[in-house]
Scaffold this active site. Structure first.
Site, short mmCIF file in Angstrom:
data_model
loop_
_atom_site.label_atom_id
_atom_site.label_comp_id
_atom_site.label_asym_id
_atom_site.label_seq_id
_atom_site.Cartn_x
_atom_site.Cartn_y
_atom_site.Cartn_z
N LYS A 1 62.83 42.76 44.87
CA LYS A 1 61.47 43.14 44.47
C LYS A 1 61.08 44.46 45.12
O LYS A 1 61.36 44.68 46.30
CB LYS A 1 60.49 42.02 44.85
CG LYS A 1 60.40 41.74 46.34
CD LYS A 1 59.51 40.52 46.57
CE LYS A 1 59.29 40.21 48.03
NZ LYS A 1 58.53 41.20 48.79
N ASP B 9 61.91 37.52 52.06
CA ASP B 9 62.20 38.77 52.81
C ASP B 9 62.69 38.55 54.24
O ASP B 9 62.32 39.32 55.14
CB ASP B 9 60.96 39.67 52.82
CG ASP B 9 60.51 40.08 51.42
OD1 ASP B 9 61.16 39.68 50.45
OD2 ASP B 9 59.49 40.78 51.32
N CYS C 9 53.85 39.93 52.34
CA CYS C 9 54.62 39.47 51.17
C CYS C 9 54.48 37.98 50.90
O CYS C 9 54.53 37.54 49.75
CB CYS C 9 56.08 39.86 51.35
SG CYS C 9 56.30 41.65 51.26
C1 C5J Z 1 56.82 41.92 53.89
C2 C5J Z 1 55.93 44.02 54.66
N1 C5J Z 1 57.95 41.35 53.53
N2 C5J Z 1 55.23 43.46 55.64
N3 C5J Z 1 56.76 43.28 53.87
O1 C5J Z 1 55.88 41.25 54.28
O2 C5J Z 1 55.87 45.22 54.46
#
Ligand code: C5J
Length: 220
Positions: A129, A24, A162
């Site tokens: 995702k 991400d 995540c």
């Molecule tokens: C991730 C989030 N990628 N913190 N998403 O950690 O909402």
């Protein structure tokens, strides 16, 4: 096997069976005006790890080892976004709202893209995702099985959301996971520290952690 100095003990990395998963590293989390900032976070901490993640990606590419990227986001109709996720809390922008980088956390919008410095190559796998974990409602497990991967080196954001969710999902599926300490970050330094500690506690109950330099030196 390559022995990587790691905590709580050396990590045995099998070339040919190890993939890098970069989680991400999207504009929506790393740049101002995206989902991360809409939740009240300062994104500067996350921007700071981009060079380290780039080095890690370069290391894997130089060895010809697989690099897999993930992106959190939703289809434009938000059919894969639970109401609970969209409605929780009081962010300045909700998922799907128009923002400075397009609709927040929606696939195809500018904010959903991986930051340009870490852009996937055309032959690298990109996993979209809808959730925090990279295995939930995705093709990741199938891709890893197809490639014969047993070991995952993990990087990206955010450490306790995540990244940790994915590492726990992977650990439960039998993958040996190494989290690269300076190639992951949280909006909250104390959450990052706690996550690294809990991953490697109890003899590596979720896996290993190591600094990027240790991995670079070991791989040579
Ligand atoms: C991730 C989030 N990628 N913190 N998403 O950690 O909402």
């Amino acid at each position: 096997m390559i022995a990587v100095p790691a905590s709580p003990f050396p990590y045995a990395l099998p070339p040919g069976r190890t993939a890098l998963v970069v989680i991400d590293m999207q504009r929506d989390f790393v740049e101002p005006g995206g989902f991360g900032e809409s939740l009240g976070n300062d994104v500067a901490r996350l921007q700071a790890i981009v060079p380290a993640v780039a080095r890690l990606i370069a290391l894997f590419r130089s060895q010809g080892w697989p690099v897999i990227h993930t992106r959190e986001g939703h289809d434009p109709a938000l059919s894969d976004c639970p109401r609970s996720k969209r409605e929780r809390g009081s962010p300045s922008l909700r998922i799907g709202d128009p923002g400075p980088m397009g609709r927040v956390l929606v696939r195809g919008e500018p904010g959903h893209a991986i930051v340009p410095e870490l852009a996937p190559l055309s032959d690298e796998i990109v996993i979209d995702k809808p959730g925090k974990g990279s295995f939930y409602a995705t093709t990741l497990a199938g891709e890893l099985a197809r490639l014969g991967i047993t070991h995952l080196v993990i990087a990206g954001v955010t450490t306790e959301v995540c990244v940790q969710t994915t590492m726990r999902e992977a650990n439960d599926r039998g993958f040996e996971c190494l989290l690269v300490e300076d190639a992951t970050e949280s909006y909250f330094p104390e959450f990052k520290a706690a996550t690294l500690a809990m991953i490697r506690a109890q003899g590596g109950i979720v896996g290993w952690t190591a600094p990027l330099a240790a991995l670079e030196t070991a791989v040579g």
